[in-house]
Design an enzyme around this catalytic site. Sequence first.
Site, PDB file in Angstrom:
ATOM      1  N   TYR A   1      -0.539 -10.965  -8.578  1.00  0.00           N
ATOM      2  CA  TYR A   1      -0.950  -9.776  -8.723  1.00  0.00           C
ATOM      3  C   TYR A   1      -0.092  -8.729  -9.434  1.00  0.00           C
ATOM      4  O   TYR A   1       0.027  -7.281  -9.756  1.00  0.00           O
ATOM      5  CB  TYR A   1      -2.105  -8.728  -7.887  1.00  0.00           C
ATOM      6  CG  TYR A   1      -2.964  -9.703  -7.083  1.00  0.00           C
ATOM      7  CD1 TYR A   1      -3.615 -10.607  -7.614  1.00  0.00           C
ATOM      8  CD2 TYR A   1      -3.796  -9.120  -6.107  1.00  0.00           C
ATOM      9  CE1 TYR A   1      -4.982 -11.149  -7.665  1.00  0.00           C
ATOM     10  CE2 TYR A   1      -5.017  -9.172  -5.846  1.00  0.00           C
ATOM     11  CZ  TYR A   1      -5.828 -10.425  -6.289  1.00  0.00           C
ATOM     12  OH  TYR A   1      -6.011 -11.026  -5.570  1.00  0.00           O
TER      13      TYR A   1
ATOM     14  N   LYS B   1       1.292 -21.580   1.564  1.00  0.00           N
ATOM     15  CA  LYS B   1       0.830 -22.945  -0.003  1.00  0.00           C
ATOM     16  C   LYS B   1       2.210 -23.778   0.449  1.00  0.00           C
ATOM     17  O   LYS B   1       1.974 -24.137  -0.737  1.00  0.00           O
ATOM     18  CB  LYS B   1      -0.004 -22.940  -0.475  1.00  0.00           C
ATOM     19  CG  LYS B   1      -1.024 -24.069  -1.110  1.00  0.00           C
ATOM     20  CD  LYS B   1      -1.873 -24.810   0.166  1.00  0.00           C
ATOM     21  CE  LYS B   1      -2.323 -25.426  -0.461  1.00  0.00           C
ATOM     22  NZ  LYS B   1      -3.326 -26.499   0.442  1.00  0.00           N
TER      23      LYS B   1
ATOM     24  N   ASP C   1      -5.553 -22.894   3.323  1.00  0.00           N
ATOM     25  CA  ASP C   1      -6.713 -22.806   3.200  1.00  0.00           C
ATOM     26  C   ASP C   1      -7.355 -23.414   4.542  1.00  0.00           C
ATOM     27  O   ASP C   1      -8.453 -22.950   5.377  1.00  0.00           O
ATOM     28  CB  ASP C   1      -6.741 -24.715   2.466  1.00  0.00           C
ATOM     29  CG  ASP C   1      -5.813 -25.563   2.832  1.00  0.00           C
ATOM     30  OD1 ASP C   1      -4.598 -24.478   3.839  1.00  0.00           O
ATOM     31  OD2 ASP C   1      -5.568 -27.163   2.165  1.00  0.00           O
TER      32      ASP C   1
ATOM     33  N   ASP D   1      -5.624 -10.684  -0.117  1.00  0.00           N
ATOM     34  CA  ASP D   1      -7.254 -10.495  -0.412  1.00  0.00           C
ATOM     35  C   ASP D   1      -8.126 -10.749  -0.198  1.00  0.00           C
ATOM     36  O   ASP D   1      -9.771 -10.761   0.241  1.00  0.00           O
ATOM     37  CB  ASP D   1      -7.138 -10.556  -2.085  1.00  0.00           C
ATOM     38  CG  ASP D   1      -7.923  -9.433  -2.630  1.00  0.00           C
ATOM     39  OD1 ASP D   1      -8.382  -8.553  -1.780  1.00  0.00           O
ATOM     40  OD2 ASP D   1      -7.848  -9.203  -3.766  1.00  0.00           O
TER      41      ASP D   1
ATOM     42  N   ASP E   1     -10.979 -10.026   2.941  1.00  0.00           N
ATOM     43  CA  ASP E   1     -12.368  -9.922   2.836  1.00  0.00           C
ATOM     44  C   ASP E   1     -13.394 -11.638   3.683  1.00  0.00           C
ATOM     45  O   ASP E   1     -14.275 -10.616   3.932  1.00  0.00           O
ATOM     46  CB  ASP E   1     -12.302 -10.645   0.973  1.00  0.00           C
ATOM     47  CG  ASP E   1     -12.688  -9.443   0.620  1.00  0.00           C
ATOM     48  OD1 ASP E   1     -12.437  -8.401   1.079  1.00  0.00           O
ATOM     49  OD2 ASP E   1     -13.557  -8.939  -0.383  1.00  0.00           O
TER      50      ASP E   1
HETATM   51 MG    MG Z   1     -10.276  -7.153  -2.846  1.00  0.00          MG
END
Ligand code: MG
Length: 328
Positions: free
Chosen positions: A120, A167, A200, A224, A228
Amino acid sequence: MYEIAVIPGDGIGKEVMEAALTVLKALPDIEFNFTFAEAGDECLSKTGTALPDETIELAKNSDACLFGAVGETAADVIVRLRQELRLFANLRPVKSYPNTNALFDGLDFMIVRENTEGMYIAKEEEYTEEGAVAKRIITKSASERIIDYAFQYARNTNRSKVTGVHKANVLKKTDGLFKEALYEVASRYDDIDVEDFYVDATAMYLITRPQSFEVIVTTNLFGDILSDEGAGLVGGLGMIPSGNIGEDTGLFEPVHGSAPDIAGQGIANPFAMILSAAMMLDFLHEHESAQKLSSAVVKVLEEAKTLTPDLGGEASTMEVTEAVKNAL
Ligand code: MG
Ligand code: NAI
């Protein structure tokens, strides 16, 4: 007396903020000085900027900041506030409450997401006509800082395990470094166990055995996405609080947005904002008040008499707020 910057924002941000301030004022033995500041879509059309300098200054100089929600200007407001206030840790609790849409009972873990780097930083370049490149930055210092925060958090909340998520099999340099930092920091915490999984696999474990998690720590984009997924596990945006923590201050906000579809109707679920206020109290080391506030929320949920429509009830935001106040 705590100095609290209050940024209600747009739409239901204002409605749930009023709810949170009402219950905070009702807490015994704790005093706040609330100072209001503007940000968001309305602020943009009124003043020409979505995030005025005065708002940033006020937030910087407060003990903590409460943020409601803004609309289309979210990226210019909340993303910028996180940067300006150097809020390096994003906290997203995954906790199931009674009489909600939680898929599992008894979940109670924390996702600690690195908030300042990773994918980000959004350093994207045009590459060829065929595609583009995005850079992802992982540094040793930011990794160690967020991982250490996660271990401290585990210790302070009587949890016994931290799970690092990465990862590193594919992203050998960046996530390799994150994994190395995980075990380096872990070696300083004899009382806390450590494990690590690929992102994953973690996405699957969150569905198949979410009860096994206590504290998850991960990089920005993975955090992020997984948080969620965690929100999905415990059902409904109206229930999910969050915290953004820095060295100097913290900013606490519900995960939901300004909800234009229900704004102005007085039916927004105030629990996410009220639980964000409880996280703020913990951040201020007012653990007893934090506990009182979250217990009051649990009581109202258990009684299931005063709930907003998203939880299957018919009550208004302020009726729920009064119920929480009475339960205090
Ligand atoms: Mg979010
Ligand atoms: P949203 O979270 O505002 O709403 C999604 C759905 O959930 C809507 O149907 C809404 O009615 C419902 N909902 C959300 N919070 C609720 C609550 N407390 N009680 C009952 N129902 C609730 O997300 P959406 O629709 O994607 O975005 C709307 C606006 O909010 C956009 O302009 C977006 O940019 C902004 N936004 C701002 C955020 C922030 O300020 N941190 C975060 C997410 C979106």
